[in-house]
Design a protein around this motif. Structure first.
Motif, mmCIF file in Angstrom:
data_model
loop_
_atom_site.group_PDB
_atom_site.id
_atom_site.type_symbol
_atom_site.label_atom_id
_atom_site.label_comp_id
_atom_site.label_asym_id
_atom_site.label_seq_id
_atom_site.Cartn_x
_atom_site.Cartn_y
_atom_site.Cartn_z
ATOM 1 N N UNK A 51 0.810 -1.217 0.000
ATOM 2 C CA UNK A 51 0.000 0.000 0.000
ATOM 3 C C UNK A 51 0.843 1.265 0.000
ATOM 4 N N UNK A 52 2.163 1.106 -0.102
ATOM 5 C CA UNK A 52 3.108 2.221 -0.082
ATOM 6 C C UNK A 52 2.933 3.040 1.201
ATOM 7 N N UNK A 53 2.730 2.340 2.294
ATOM 8 C CA UNK A 53 2.565 2.981 3.610
ATOM 9 C C UNK A 53 3.784 2.610 4.448
ATOM 10 N N UNK A 54 4.820 3.424 4.341
ATOM 11 C CA UNK A 54 6.096 3.112 4.972
ATOM 12 C C UNK A 54 6.495 4.178 5.992
ATOM 13 N N UNK A 98 7.352 -2.388 -7.988
ATOM 14 C CA UNK A 98 7.056 -1.011 -8.376
ATOM 15 C C UNK A 98 7.332 -0.053 -7.219
ATOM 16 N N UNK A 99 6.922 -0.443 -6.010
ATOM 17 C CA UNK A 99 7.160 0.397 -4.827
ATOM 18 C C UNK A 99 8.653 0.485 -4.540
ATOM 19 N N UNK A 100 9.335 -0.655 -4.614
ATOM 20 C CA UNK A 100 10.785 -0.660 -4.361
ATOM 21 C C UNK A 100 11.515 0.236 -5.374
ATOM 22 N N UNK A 412 4.454 9.263 -0.505
ATOM 23 C CA UNK A 412 4.149 8.335 -1.591
ATOM 24 C C UNK A 412 4.619 8.897 -2.926
ATOM 25 N N UNK A 413 5.018 8.010 -3.817
ATOM 26 C CA UNK A 413 5.512 8.422 -5.129
ATOM 27 C C UNK A 413 4.716 7.825 -6.282
ATOM 28 N N UNK A 414 3.884 6.828 -5.978
ATOM 29 C CA UNK A 414 3.083 6.196 -7.021
ATOM 30 C C UNK A 414 1.711 6.840 -7.088
ATOM 31 N N UNK A 415 1.136 6.863 -8.262
ATOM 32 C CA UNK A 415 -0.182 7.475 -8.447
ATOM 33 C C UNK A 415 -1.325 6.492 -8.266
ATOM 34 N N UNK A 416 -0.977 5.224 -8.108
ATOM 35 C CA UNK A 416 -2.012 4.199 -7.986
ATOM 36 C C UNK A 416 -2.051 3.647 -6.572
ATOM 37 N N UNK A 417 -3.270 3.266 -6.150
ATOM 38 C CA UNK A 417 -3.449 2.633 -4.853
ATOM 39 C C UNK A 417 -3.523 1.126 -5.028
ATOM 40 N N UNK A 418 -3.300 0.415 -3.941
ATOM 41 C CA UNK A 418 -3.380 -1.053 -3.987
ATOM 42 C C UNK A 418 -4.192 -1.508 -2.792
#
Length: 420
Positions: A51-54, A98-100, A412-418
């Motif tokens: 979820x790109x929640x780091x 993708x997140x990495x 966050x750097x991605x435009x999409x959620x998971x």
């Protein structure tokens, strides 16, 4: 060499010393800032990556990171979330990469048990396929002590100490009431398939007649008649009977004594409490007054009575994982190699994740007595060093002083959620 970031996550049921491993990872990474720019921790385990929640651990003071060594629980949050096979759900693995890639993460440290080692191994494989190689290291953690190759697992020594101490103390309580009241005490401990924790209770007794009088292991099929006969013998001979039962105790057909009929997030059978099952069996058949206790989370969170050996080993595997990664190793796990029993000496080696993932180490039959109700001297030699030494946390106003992280999120750097 350009600096990469590292991703660290905690997985599954936590232990009293899992944060010591986190401390080992973060402190060692900070000592190598020329190679590792930052350690990002997944909030709630691997879910934090998906979820790109780091969490930005660089925003945590050195004193907070150091205090993780004596703080129980999972400081960054854990989760029972198992990634499926690569081909079965490739999207999850692609999301991780993708997140990495978005966060320049070149090192993945996964602190967990059997399923976690499988995940770390799979990520190492797909990262190569996707053209973004990541050094993936497993860091052992499980109170069940059931990871193969390693002599023991960080987290187990402290649980073993807690259970041995609790068994000895509860036995003295029961003994004091045996003449006029309680005759039987049952304590339930963790251990779904492997009886390591139950075996540790055997350290409580050192002389014939000492508690525990009966240990019920997952590895030994439960026989009702033999069990009840042994309980009756103990009460008649010693005046009381202390029983330690693993949650995974089962009948010869494989059915758990306390199977609830449901499944957990990993697909394992949900167990519903075996202590009352055993205690009621004793009452119904023998008429003895009883008490029972279910150690549950208490056994795995009891940092106040942690084994010093366990704390040292938990920190050591975290530190070694970073050292291995910086040496270019991937798809391996630091393992503990026992050098000698007396004096107890150990060292850290490495083992491939492919030989560890999804494999369980059962309690050897030679560690269980011939009658199946207690431990042998071989088991005692193995277990005793793991509970040695005290490593008390600092106290304030009579209570342990633990820490909480600030948990500053990484942008966050991605435009999409998971969605998981």
């Amino acid at each position: 060499m350009s600096r990469k970031n590292a991703f660290y996550a905690q997985s599954g049921g936590v232990t009293a010393v899992i944060n010591a491993s986190a401390c080992g990872v973060i402190e060692t990474a900070r000592e190598n800032r020329d190679k590792i720019a930052n350690v990002y921790a997944g909030r709630n385990g691997i879910i934090g990556a998906l979820t790109e929640d780091m969490i930005d651990t660089n925003r945590e003071p050195a004193r907070t990171i150091a205090a993780l060594r004596h703080t129980p629980g999972g400081a960054f949050g854990s989760a029972r979330y198992k990634l499926k096979g690569i081909e079965e759900n490739r999207a999850e693995y692609e999301r991780l990469i993708d997140v990495f890639r978005a966060h320049n993460i070149g090192y993945f440290f996964y602190n967990g048990g059997n399923d976690s080692m499988d995940t770390a191994h799979k990520v190492s494989l797909i990262s190569k396929r996707m053209g973004y190689p990541v050094n993936c290291l497993g860091i052992p953690k499980t109170v069940d002590n059931d990871l193969p190759i390693t002599d023991n697992c960080p987290g187990f020594g402290s649980v073993a100490k807690y259970i041995a101490v609790s068994t000895r103390e509860a036995a003295l309580d029961v003994l004091s009431m045996a003449k006029t009241s309680t005759k039987v005490f049952v304590m339930e401990v963790m251990g779904r398939h492997a009886g390591w924790i139950a075996a540790a209770a055997g350290l409580a007794g050192s002389e014939p007649g000492d508690a525990p009088h009966i240990i019920l292991f997952p590895e030994i099929p439960f026989e009702r008649a033999a069990f009840l006969k042994r309980v009756k013998q103990c009460v008649e001979q010693y005046g009381y009977c202390v029983i330690v039962v693993s949650e995974g105790a089962r009948y010869a057909d494989g059915k758990f004594l306390a199977e609830a009929g449901t499944r957990d997030a990993f697909g394992h059978a949900q167990l519903g409490g075996v202590a009352p099952v055993v205690a009621n069996m004793v009452r119904d058949e023998l008429g003895y007054k009883f008490h029972y206790a279910i150690a549950d989370y208490l056994q795995r969170s009891a940092r106040h009575i942690a084994s010093a050996v366990d704390v040292d080993q938990a920190y050591a595997v975290g530190k070694a994982a970073v050292k291995f990664a910086l040496a270019g190793k991937t798809a391996v796990m630091p393992v503990i190699k026992r050098v000698s029993d007396k004096p107890y000496r150990w060292r850290i080696e490495e083992a491939p994740l492919a030989k560890i993932a999804n494999k369980e180490k059962m309690l050897p039959r030679r560690y269980i007595s011939r009658d199946g109700f207690s431990i042998t001297e071989a088991a005692r030699r193995y277990l005793q060093p793991l509970i040695k030494g005290e490593n008390y946390p600092p106290y304030l106003n009579g209570l342990p002083k633990y820490v909480s992280i600030k948990g500053v999120p990484v942008a966050k750097r991605l435009n999409t959620d998971f969605v998981v």
